[in-house]
Write an enzyme that holds these catalytic residues in place. Structure first.
Site, PDB file in Angstrom:
ATOM      1  N   HIS A 177       0.629  -1.262  -0.022  1.00  0.00           N
ATOM      2  CA  HIS A 177       0.116   0.076  -0.117  1.00  0.00           C
ATOM      3  C   HIS A 177       0.813   1.393   0.039  1.00  0.00           C
ATOM      4  CE1 HIS A 177      -2.638  -2.847   2.440  1.00  0.00           C
ATOM      5  NE2 HIS A 177      -3.478  -2.521   1.048  1.00  0.00           N
ATOM      6  N   GLN A 237      -8.517  -7.046 -11.027  1.00  0.00           N
ATOM      7  CA  GLN A 237      -9.252  -5.921 -10.460  1.00  0.00           C
ATOM      8  C   GLN A 237      -8.778  -4.664 -11.411  1.00  0.00           C
ATOM      9  OE1 GLN A 237      -9.957  -4.910  -6.358  1.00  0.00           O
ATOM     10  NE2 GLN A 237      -8.053  -3.847  -6.300  1.00  0.00           N
TER      11      GLN A 237
HETATM   12  P1  AMP Z   1      -6.264  -3.791  -0.508  1.00  0.00           P
HETATM   13  O1  AMP Z   1      -6.314  -3.099   0.734  1.00  0.00           O
HETATM   14  O2  AMP Z   1      -5.741  -5.409  -0.352  1.00  0.00           O
HETATM   15  O3  AMP Z   1      -7.763  -3.762  -0.965  1.00  0.00           O
HETATM   16  O4  AMP Z   1      -5.288  -3.340  -1.476  1.00  0.00           O
HETATM   17  C1  AMP Z   1      -5.559  -2.072  -2.084  1.00  0.00           C
HETATM   18  C2  AMP Z   1      -4.460  -1.656  -3.244  1.00  0.00           C
HETATM   19  O5  AMP Z   1      -3.040  -2.179  -2.641  1.00  0.00           O
HETATM   20  C3  AMP Z   1      -4.940  -2.522  -4.321  1.00  0.00           C
HETATM   21  O6  AMP Z   1      -4.894  -1.789  -5.554  1.00  0.00           O
HETATM   22  C4  AMP Z   1      -3.983  -3.661  -4.398  1.00  0.00           C
HETATM   23  O7  AMP Z   1      -3.728  -4.287  -5.449  1.00  0.00           O
HETATM   24  C5  AMP Z   1      -2.839  -2.818  -3.766  1.00  0.00           C
HETATM   25  N1  AMP Z   1      -1.720  -3.991  -3.452  1.00  0.00           N
HETATM   26  C6  AMP Z   1      -2.085  -4.844  -2.327  1.00  0.00           C
HETATM   27  N2  AMP Z   1      -1.030  -5.643  -2.044  1.00  0.00           N
HETATM   28  C7  AMP Z   1      -0.005  -5.207  -2.742  1.00  0.00           C
HETATM   29  C8  AMP Z   1       1.294  -5.641  -3.125  1.00  0.00           C
HETATM   30  N3  AMP Z   1       2.008  -6.217  -2.480  1.00  0.00           N
HETATM   31  N4  AMP Z   1       1.835  -4.791  -3.900  1.00  0.00           N
HETATM   32  C9  AMP Z   1       1.476  -3.794  -4.637  1.00  0.00           C
HETATM   33  N5  AMP Z   1       0.113  -3.199  -4.539  1.00  0.00           N
HETATM   34  C10 AMP Z   1      -0.463  -4.068  -3.504  1.00  0.00           C
END
Ligand code: AMP
Length: 291
Positions: free
Chosen positions: A36, A163
């Site tokens: 994030h 997504q």
């Molecule tokens: P989430 O809180 O899991 O819904 O993720 C929020 C955003 O952070 C989404 O766009 C995810 O794809 C991105 N995200 C989550 N984990 C990672 C990661 N390891 N590397 C890059 N982006 C991430």
């Protein structure tokens, strides 16, 4: 600044929009980690103002237990943003980073339901097939946020690659004037893709979960020399031999359409995708295939 109501955030954004201030937006479900943070840093580098939303969106969960067990800790998240992004500055006085953490009531009122969308074949495969209703929930909340924040740019991780493609189609179909910025996957030292769900793993589970990326790397390096069929067999066999993880699905798909790759001839850019379970935690990852 911290905002818990949509009205307060909307009012705050009005003069910024009038002054044409560049606004970046990073939607998250909290339990923030370096994945994030990388999105937030990218947004702060490209926009004067960044809005981060922290909201565990109920309509995108097709499994009640997963929703209930999803980690939530807003105080810790804010602390992390102050330490990692603002270098000790108090977020309530920051003029570049703003956190929006609405309640379910504020977002949905009394009807906690998704809108309906047609993303065509983008949502009939992989996550769309295995998590019915998931992308309608994702699109509902992302459309809500994009219409509220009206950002110039919004940042999404390639970790949730399907997504990302769905959101690209959402903004194109609805004529939403926000640039969608894809960001690379951030990984733990052992290769495991960073995820809020990793916190639910034991130390052993965390270490065993690196297998997912090991297999993806194997697919990546064998992509040139093996047929698609051979690669599917290899992955099935690798998981069959592993007693710690269970494979939900493996797919090699075209990046654009996300339809499964049948053959490597005339192949456009492709990616390999894995969803696997360990210790009751569902983990997702993908890597790009090098032609
Ligand atoms: P989430 O809180 O899991 O819904 O993720 C929020 C955003 O952070 C989404 O766009 C995810 O794809 C991105 N995200 C989550 N984990 C990672 C990661 N390891 N590397 C890059 N982006 C991430």
């Amino acid at each position: 600044m911290l905002f818990s109501s949509a009205d307060a955030l909307r009012q705050f954004l009005v003069p910024l929009k009038q002054q044409d201030t560049a606004v970046g937006f990073v939607p998250t479900m909290g339990a923030l980690h370096d994945g994030h943070i990388s999105l937030i840093r990218a947004s702060m580098a490209e926009n004067k103002v960044t809005v981060v939303s922290i909201f565990v969106n109920p309509t995108q969960f097709n499994n009640t237990e997963d929703l209930e067990k999803y980690p939530r800790n807003i105080d810790k998240d804010i602390q992390l943003l102050e330490q990692e992004v603002l270098a000790g500055e108090d977020i309530s006085h920051s003029d570049s980073l703003h956190v929006f953490f609405p309640s379910v009531d504020d977002v949905y009122g009394h009807s906690v339901q998704s809108a309906e969308y047609d993303f065509g074949s983008l949502t009939t495969v992989m996550e769309g097939r295995h998590r019915p209703g998931h992308f309608d929930g994702v699109a509902t909340i992302v459309e809500y946020f994009l219409r509220l924040v009206r950002p110039d740019r919004a940042y999404f991780g390639e970790k949730d690659y399907q997504q990302l493609q769905v959101i690209r189609k959402l903004v194109a179909d609805k004529g939403i004037p926000t640039e969608i910025r894809p960001m690379p996957i951030q990984r733990e030292e052992n290769g495991l893709a960073m995820s809020s769900r990793n916190g639910r793993l034991s130390k052993t589970g965390f270490s065993q979960a690196s297998f997912i990326y090991e297999v993806l790397q194997q697919v990546q390096s064998d992509f040139k020399n093996k047929s698609v069929e051979q690669l599917y067999k290899m992955v099935d066999l690798a998981f069959a031999k592993n007693n710690n993880l269970s494979l939900e699905y493996f797919e090699i798909a075209e990046e654009d359409t996300l339809l499964p790759l049948k053959t490597k001839e005339n192949t456009k850019a492709a990616r390999a995708f894995i969803v696997a379970h360990i210790e009751g935690v569902r983990l997702i990852d993908n890597v790009a295939m090098k032609p």
